[in-house]
Design a protein around this motif. Structure first.
Motif, mmCIF file in Angstrom:
data_model
loop_
_atom_site.group_PDB
_atom_site.id
_atom_site.type_symbol
_atom_site.label_atom_id
_atom_site.label_comp_id
_atom_site.label_asym_id
_atom_site.label_seq_id
_atom_site.Cartn_x
_atom_site.Cartn_y
_atom_site.Cartn_z
ATOM 1 N N MET A 98 0.851 -1.193 0.000
ATOM 2 C CA MET A 98 0.000 0.000 0.000
ATOM 3 C C MET A 98 0.887 1.244 0.000
ATOM 4 O O MET A 98 2.010 1.226 0.520
ATOM 5 N N PRO A 99 0.425 2.336 -0.623
ATOM 6 C CA PRO A 99 1.272 3.517 -0.829
ATOM 7 C C PRO A 99 1.920 4.072 0.432
ATOM 8 O O PRO A 99 3.081 4.479 0.393
ATOM 9 N N SER A 100 1.201 4.102 1.560
ATOM 10 C CA SER A 100 1.777 4.675 2.773
ATOM 11 C C SER A 100 3.011 3.906 3.222
ATOM 12 O O SER A 100 3.958 4.487 3.752
ATOM 13 N N PHE A 101 3.036 2.595 2.986
ATOM 14 C CA PHE A 101 4.200 1.787 3.339
ATOM 15 C C PHE A 101 5.255 1.842 2.238
ATOM 16 O O PHE A 101 6.445 1.983 2.510
ATOM 17 N N ALA A 102 4.786 1.748 0.982
ATOM 18 C CA ALA A 102 5.718 1.723 -0.144
ATOM 19 C C ALA A 102 6.569 2.989 -0.223
ATOM 20 O O ALA A 102 7.736 2.949 -0.607
ATOM 21 N N ALA A 103 5.985 4.118 0.153
ATOM 22 C CA ALA A 103 6.691 5.393 0.035
ATOM 23 C C ALA A 103 7.532 5.736 1.257
ATOM 24 O O ALA A 103 8.316 6.683 1.215
ATOM 25 N N ASN A 104 7.409 4.960 2.329
ATOM 26 C CA ASN A 104 8.085 5.340 3.560
ATOM 27 C C ASN A 104 9.042 4.273 4.086
ATOM 28 O O ASN A 104 10.248 4.500 4.134
ATOM 29 N N VAL A 124 8.280 -3.972 -7.446
ATOM 30 C CA VAL A 124 7.406 -3.398 -6.425
ATOM 31 C C VAL A 124 6.140 -2.861 -7.088
ATOM 32 O O VAL A 124 6.216 -2.059 -8.027
ATOM 33 N N HIS A 125 4.999 -3.300 -6.603
ATOM 34 C CA HIS A 125 3.712 -2.799 -7.077
ATOM 35 C C HIS A 125 3.137 -1.888 -5.989
ATOM 36 O O HIS A 125 2.735 -2.355 -4.928
ATOM 37 N N ASP A 126 3.144 -0.594 -6.261
ATOM 38 C CA ASP A 126 2.646 0.416 -5.321
ATOM 39 C C ASP A 126 1.164 0.624 -5.623
ATOM 40 O O ASP A 126 0.805 1.392 -6.515
ATOM 41 N N VAL A 127 0.295 -0.077 -4.892
ATOM 42 C CA VAL A 127 -1.137 -0.069 -5.199
ATOM 43 C C VAL A 127 -1.943 0.079 -3.905
ATOM 44 O O VAL A 127 -1.426 -0.117 -2.809
ATOM 45 N N ILE A 128 -3.214 0.407 -4.046
ATOM 46 C CA ILE A 128 -4.050 0.605 -2.864
ATOM 47 C C ILE A 128 -4.235 -0.710 -2.114
ATOM 48 O O ILE A 128 -4.036 -1.792 -2.669
ATOM 49 N N ASN A 129 -4.616 -0.600 -0.872
ATOM 50 C CA ASN A 129 -4.704 -1.736 0.035
ATOM 51 C C ASN A 129 -5.503 -2.907 -0.555
ATOM 52 O O ASN A 129 -5.076 -4.067 -0.489
ATOM 53 N N GLU A 130 -6.645 -2.624 -1.141
ATOM 54 C CA GLU A 130 -7.498 -3.685 -1.684
ATOM 55 C C GLU A 130 -6.811 -4.420 -2.828
ATOM 56 O O GLU A 130 -6.955 -5.637 -2.983
ATOM 57 N N GLN A 131 -6.059 -3.694 -3.645
ATOM 58 C CA GLN A 131 -5.343 -4.326 -4.753
ATOM 59 C C GLN A 131 -4.196 -5.194 -4.255
ATOM 60 O O GLN A 131 -3.872 -6.209 -4.867
ATOM 61 N N VAL A 132 -3.557 -4.785 -3.158
ATOM 62 C CA VAL A 132 -2.512 -5.613 -2.560
ATOM 63 C C VAL A 132 -3.081 -6.991 -2.228
ATOM 64 O O VAL A 132 -2.510 -8.027 -2.586
ATOM 65 N N ILE A 133 -4.229 -7.003 -1.562
ATOM 66 C CA ILE A 133 -4.868 -8.260 -1.163
ATOM 67 C C ILE A 133 -5.232 -9.097 -2.386
ATOM 68 O O ILE A 133 -4.979 -10.305 -2.436
ATOM 69 N N ASP A 134 -5.794 -8.454 -3.409
ATOM 70 C CA ASP A 134 -6.182 -9.170 -4.629
ATOM 71 C C ASP A 134 -4.966 -9.748 -5.346
ATOM 72 O O ASP A 134 -5.018 -10.880 -5.862
ATOM 73 N N PHE A 191 -11.113 19.550 4.974
ATOM 74 C CA PHE A 191 -10.448 18.241 5.091
ATOM 75 C C PHE A 191 -9.982 17.761 3.720
ATOM 76 O O PHE A 191 -10.723 17.807 2.734
ATOM 77 N N ILE A 192 -8.736 17.288 3.697
ATOM 78 C CA ILE A 192 -8.115 16.771 2.467
ATOM 79 C C ILE A 192 -7.808 15.292 2.690
ATOM 80 O O ILE A 192 -7.228 14.931 3.715
ATOM 81 N N THR A 193 -8.194 14.449 1.752
ATOM 82 C CA THR A 193 -7.982 13.020 1.955
ATOM 83 C C THR A 193 -7.788 12.290 0.632
ATOM 84 O O THR A 193 -7.943 12.873 -0.450
ATOM 85 N N LEU A 194 -7.460 11.022 0.740
ATOM 86 C CA LEU A 194 -7.318 10.174 -0.442
ATOM 87 C C LEU A 194 -8.691 9.823 -0.998
ATOM 88 O O LEU A 194 -9.674 9.755 -0.270
ATOM 89 N N GLN A 195 -8.732 9.565 -2.295
ATOM 90 C CA GLN A 195 -9.991 9.211 -2.936
ATOM 91 C C GLN A 195 -10.348 7.758 -2.664
ATOM 92 O O GLN A 195 -9.487 6.911 -2.420
ATOM 93 N N ARG A 196 -11.638 7.438 -2.683
ATOM 94 C CA ARG A 196 -12.075 6.055 -2.614
ATOM 95 C C ARG A 196 -11.577 5.318 -3.862
ATOM 96 O O ARG A 196 -11.457 5.947 -4.923
ATOM 97 N N PRO A 197 -11.279 4.012 -3.776
ATOM 98 C CA PRO A 197 -11.541 3.117 -2.644
ATOM 99 C C PRO A 197 -10.343 2.954 -1.712
ATOM 100 O O PRO A 197 -10.110 1.864 -1.197
ATOM 101 N N SER A 198 -9.546 3.983 -1.509
ATOM 102 C CA SER A 198 -8.403 3.892 -0.616
ATOM 103 C C SER A 198 -8.826 3.374 0.759
ATOM 104 O O SER A 198 -9.811 3.834 1.344
#
Length: 301
Positions: A98-104, A124-134, A191-198
């Protein structure tokens, strides 16, 4: 026809001497003769003509000789290649994070891995959490790094640590001087946040819904870097996992402990349950575990 039989035949065919072939292969003469006989029986005919004084190839033996050389050379090459993979002199492995881990944290683990195994390629595939699981479930990668799934369904999850979400504010914001801020205070800002489905976005929405209702999103992006830069420019505030603290600082934002509610989620390594990892994947997983479990992820880091 076995590799052992082919080696026996080749040793005799090249030297035209059973005695020399025995010395080369470190075999007794009865064992060598049995290997040749078994090969001839499996192929259906005589390959060597042996007298008390000489050894010669039959026409079929002449036909087999170059084939045996090629087959044994290919076998030896394959054996050496696999040995290099098992000893991590060569190899490749794919990991999704997931990006937060991949980037840090992941680059730190990859540096440690490369120092020990410089010839193993890592995708390395830098993808959202759901894609990691898939990707782990579909065997597109051997390893994944993600938040703990609600249901494992054929996956193994090994936690690194429990991450706590922190507030992200502009450096010149009044909140930046605080040691702690509540969600009620944070949500008074844009508030600023990541887009769904993050997974980060969904987790934030689920966690504050009971106490604070709907997340008042003013800006959203697919990238944490963009979120951090927008906060740094004073466009609003955000909340991210604490492992992103250093990244947010580099982007010019400030992180503050966040509570009421305190949002936590375990982060860890995913793999298919019961699946034997390649030597490269096992070594990479061990390295990521070692680096991750030794890290300090506190809101005031």
């Amino acid at each position: 026809m076995t590799v052992k039989q082919l080696r026996a035949f080749l040793a005799v065919a090249q030297s035209l001497s059973f005695a020399q072939a025995c010395a080369r292969l470190h075999l007794s003469q009865p064992a060598l003769s049995l290997a040749i006989k078994s090969l001839e029986e499996s192929l259906g005919g005589q390959l060597l003509v042996r007298t008390t004084r000489s050894v010669a190839l039959t026409p079929e033996g002449e036909t087999l000789l170059p084939i045996a050389r090629r087959l044994l050379a290919e076998w030896d090459n394959a054996e050496e290649l696999l040995r290099q993979h098992f000893t991590l002199q060569l190899g490749k492995v794919a990991i999704a994070a997931m990006p937060s881990f991949a980037a840090n944290l992941l680059p730190v683990a990859l540096k440690a891995f490369r120092d020990n195994h410089p010839k193993v390629n890592v995708a390395v595939h830098d993808v959202i959490n759901e894609q990691v699981i898939d990707m782990v479930r579909n065997r597109r990668v051997e390893l994944g790094i993600a938040f703990e799934p609600d249901a494992l369904d054929g996956l193994d999850f090994t936690p690194f640590y429990t991450d706590r979400f922190v507030a992200v504010v502009a450096a010149d914001s009044a909140l930046s001087a605080r040691t702690e801020v509540s969600w009620a205070e944070l949500l008074q800002q844009h508030f600023i946040t990541l887009q769904r489905p993050s997974a980060v976005r969904l987790l934030l929405e689920e966690s504050i819904a009971a106490q604070h209702g709907k997340l008042p999103v003013a800006f959203e992006s697919h990238q944490l870097v963009t979120v951090g830069r927008m906060v740094a420019q004073g466009l609003g505030v955000s909340a991210v996992p604490s492992l992103c603290i250093e990244q947010m600082k580099e982007l010019g934002a400030r992180c503050v402990a966040l509570n009421e509610p305190q949002i936590t989620r375990r982060v860890g390594l995913l793999r298919l349950a019961g699946h034997k990892l390649s030597a490269a994947a096992q070594a990479l997983g061990d390295t990521v575990m070692s680096v991750s479990c030794s890290g300090e992820f506190t809101p005031n880091a």
